[in-house]
Design an enzyme around this catalytic site. Structure first.
Site, short mmCIF file in Angstrom:
data_model
loop_
_atom_site.label_atom_id
_atom_site.label_comp_id
_atom_site.label_asym_id
_atom_site.label_seq_id
_atom_site.Cartn_x
_atom_site.Cartn_y
_atom_site.Cartn_z
N CYS A 176 0.80 -1.42 -0.08
CA CYS A 176 -0.04 0.07 0.19
C CYS A 176 0.50 1.57 0.15
CB CYS A 176 -0.83 0.31 1.10
SG CYS A 176 -1.50 -1.09 1.60
N ARG B 222 2.12 0.98 -5.22
CA ARG B 222 2.01 0.17 -4.35
C ARG B 222 0.69 -0.72 -4.01
NH1 ARG B 222 6.31 2.16 -1.23
NH2 ARG B 222 5.90 1.73 0.75
N TRP C 10 -3.22 -2.67 -1.49
CA TRP C 10 -2.92 -3.83 -1.91
C TRP C 10 -3.43 -4.72 -0.69
CZ3 TRP C 10 0.39 -8.35 -0.54
CH2 TRP C 10 0.52 -8.80 -1.02
N ASN D 21 0.58 1.27 6.06
CA ASN D 21 1.27 0.99 4.80
C ASN D 21 2.03 -0.65 6.46
OD1 ASN D 21 4.27 1.01 3.20
ND2 ASN D 21 3.03 -0.70 3.43
N GLY D 22 2.18 -1.66 5.80
CA GLY D 22 2.51 -2.68 5.91
C GLY D 22 1.39 -3.37 6.58
N GLU E 143 12.12 -16.71 -16.70
CA GLU E 143 11.53 -15.33 -16.27
C GLU E 143 10.29 -15.47 -17.69
OE1 GLU E 143 11.44 -12.47 -15.36
OE2 GLU E 143 11.53 -10.97 -16.47
N LYS F 103 6.59 -13.98 -16.43
CA LYS F 103 5.95 -12.89 -17.60
C LYS F 103 4.48 -13.54 -17.91
CE LYS F 103 7.25 -10.25 -17.28
NZ LYS F 103 8.89 -9.81 -16.21
N GLU G 44 1.60 -13.95 -15.23
CA GLU G 44 1.65 -12.59 -14.48
C GLU G 44 0.73 -11.78 -15.52
OE1 GLU G 44 5.16 -10.20 -14.69
OE2 GLU G 44 4.92 -9.06 -12.91
N HIS H 115 14.70 -37.14 -15.58
CA HIS H 115 14.20 -37.24 -14.82
C HIS H 115 13.41 -36.74 -13.76
CE1 HIS H 115 18.91 -37.09 -14.90
NE2 HIS H 115 19.37 -35.65 -14.96
N LYS I 263 3.15 -2.95 -8.62
CA LYS I 263 4.77 -2.49 -9.12
C LYS I 263 5.81 -3.12 -8.22
CE LYS I 263 7.53 -1.45 -12.06
NZ LYS I 263 8.05 -2.74 -13.15
#
Ligand code: AGP
Length: 586
Positions: free
Chosen positions: A2, A28, A71, A95-96, A459, A463, A466, A482, A581
């Protein structure tokens, strides 16, 4: 996570100013947002689900207010759980995380808890301690009630938090506290006092901020502030990001994707003049730490550092960092934002015992201020939550670090690389069409690679998850037999993507791995400069590139496929669901 902001301004209209500040803080989190303004002994709140763009700018004309972009951690995404929260004379944004919030709930069983958020425990605790003080003291001077409440509530609450409060008893004052990793800065002039999670949210009002340290609390109003304990925090100049150019595409992701060759070429010039080897002694051992894409950039960097500089290198996710006691080494922390809580926490754990280098894109961020030496990645602000240029910029700076440490000169190869990247970007929409069609119609994607492309496979899978919300799993192609080979089934809704440059020293083994999947009926897609060498139906044609530089080209194809899939699905490109972000909680 946040973002929070509070402004008290003599001119009034704080709502609009807070709204502007919240736009900076949206990185955030953007699950919901809200503003509360105090006027004539009342709070007026305005809240909404989703990003700031939909929130009214002129909800009230008052002179003091607080705002928040959320968030969600505790409590679902709803108006009820959207900050600011109000209780009697108090309004709060936070925030936290409050780790013992359920203990606090149990402590006040008769209280009617109105939200599902841990934040409400801060509100209740502060309210009770203020009341306690006010009940036994008729005369209150120098904000002694708040000082008392802050001392008590920070003893009572466990976790990491930054909080801003309004109190109807102090209509011209904003109160704040910071405990743990959640950053907080204030700015003051004769006309205003302001507070925010990130100095950039205050950059339209001020050139300087004062950073609040872990364990400090205080107040701010027009022309005055107090910080306890200490009150000796120094002013810091705000480093503004260069003005964002207009975006050349519908989304920031597409814009940032397309600018990569140009951005990297500019970064190379800046890096060459800003970075001299004397900045670092040659370390005996390097530990690289990062999260998400930054971690994968670190994994590619390891190949170059070990190959060129012949230095042992270990890459770990910041959240999993374990010290190797007794090793003399340099720790490289990689972060686009410089605010990632896991990476900051890892930094905290190294206790200053080793030399630290931060590869950071956002100068002035917490990490860039903490490390011994900052290496800027010079790619400019990245807006899209899904990283493109920031990640390739990190790879470039690690590549340059490795070559500088070893005295190898690869400048000409890099110039040629940027040209190849440009050509490839122009061709990808056409070259990936059929492959995106196939990937859009399966439930599971496997992305396989060897050598320095294994992190690029990871990556790429990140992507795809996400942006497209599709299950994508990366692995080393060498690991197939394997175990994972058992998953290959012609009747399953799956496709298997191989990243296969012919320059790879493992090329012949890659030919066999593809064959092993193809012969078992797997739907195989190869991304290669020599797709004709594989006995498969689907491919993406790539230019030839030398092995060491292949990660820069192959990541482009994965970024574009992920984007293409997300567009097909009609997903939000720049703000994928549930993400932010910058991940500012551990
Ligand atoms: C990548 O697309 C992500 N958004 C994410 O994995 C990101 O790289 C990670 O959270 C680390 O962020 P940082 O570089 O700002 O520390």
């Amino acid at each position: 996570m946040c973002g929070l902001i509070g402004i008290v301004h003599k001119e009034g209209n704080v709502c609009e100013k807070i709204h502007k500040g919240l736009e900076y803080l949206q990185y955030r989190g953007y699950d919901s947002c809200g503003i509360s303004v105090m006027e004539d002994g009342e709070f007026y709140a305005n809240k909404q689900i989703g990003p700031i763009s939909g929130l009214k700018k002129n909800c009230h004309s008052g002179k003091i207010g607080i705002g928040h972009t959320r968030w969600a951690t505790h409590g679902c995404i709803s108006i009820k759980n959207t900050h600011p929260f109000m209780h009697k004379n108090l309004a709060i944004v936070h925030n936290g995380i409050i780790e013992n919030h359920s203990e606090i709930r149990d402590k006040y069983p008769d209280y009617h808890w109105k939200t599902g958020c841990d934040t409400e425990s801060i509100l209740k605790s502060t309210y009770e301690h203020l009341k306690e003080y006010r009940n036994i003291n008729d005369e209150i001077t120098d904000h002694a009630d708040w000082n008392y409440a802050f001392e008590k509530m920070s003893e009572e609450l466990d976790g990491s938090f930054a909080v801003a409060f309004m109190d109807l008893s102090y209509p011209d004052t904003l109160f704040f506290i910071r405990k743990g990793l959640s950053p907080l800065s204030i700015a003051v002039s004769d006309d205003f006092g302001a507070i925010a999670s990130d100095c950039l949210a205050l950059s339209d009002m001020s050139d300087h901020v004062i950073d609040i340290e872990n364990g400090q609390y205080g107040y701010v109003k027009a022309g005055k502030y107090e910080i306890k304990p200490g009150n000796i925090n120094e002013k810091r100049h705000i480093i503004k990001s260069p003005k964002m150019s207009e975006k050349s595409h519908d989304t920031w992701f597409a814009h940032e994707f397309h600018t990569q060759p140009m951005v990297l070429s500019n970064a190379l010039h800046k890096f060459n003049s800003a970075f001299t080897l004397s900045d670092f002694e040659k370390p005996k051992f390097i530990d690289i730490l990062g999260c998400g894409s930054s971690y994968y950039a670190g994994c590619v960097g390891k190949y170059w550092i070990e190959k060129y500089a012949n230095i042992m290198c270990r890459v770990q996710m910041s959240s999993e960092w374990k010290d190797l006691k007794g090793y003399d080494r340099t720790i490289a922390l990689i972060s686009q934002s410089g605010e990632t809580a896991d990476t900051l926490a890892a930094f905290g754990k190294q206790l200053g015992a080793h030399k630290t280098v931060g590869f950071v894109n956002t100068l002035g961020s917490s990490l860039s201020r903490a490390v011994d030496h900052v290496v800027p990645t010079f790619v400019g602000q990245e807006v899209s939550v899904a990283s493109t240029k920031a990640m390739t910029g990190q790879m470039l700076s690690l590549f340059l670090w490795a070559t500088k440490l070893s005295g190898v000169n690869k400048q000409d190869e890099l110039t040629e690389l940027f040209e190849k990247m440009s050509c490839l970007i122009n061709k990808l929409p056409e070259n990936t069409k059929e492959v995106i069609d196939i990937c859009a119609n399966v439930d599971d994607l496997f992305i396989l690679a060897k050598g320095n492309l294994v992190p690029i496979a990871y990556e790429g899978a990140l992507k795809i998850k996400e942006l497209a919300y599709v299950h994508a799993e990366a692995m080393s192609a060498s690991e197939l037999k394997h175990g994972p080979l058992a998953m290959i089934n012609p009747d399953s809704s799956q496709a298997i993507i191989f990243l296969a440059p012919s320059s790879s020293s493992l090329w012949s083994k890659m030919l066999s791995a593809v064959e092993e999947v193809h012969s078992r009926g797997g739907k195989v897609i190869v991304i290669s400069d020599k797709p004709e060498k594989f006995n498969v139906n689907y491919s993406v044609k790539m230019p030839y590139i030398e092995e060491d530089l292949a990660p820069f080209l192959y990541i482009l194809s994965m970024q574009w496929i992920a984007y293409g899939l997300a567009i097909r699905k009609g997903n939000a490109i720049d703000m994928p669901r549930n993400l932010a972000k910058s991940v500012t909680v551990e």
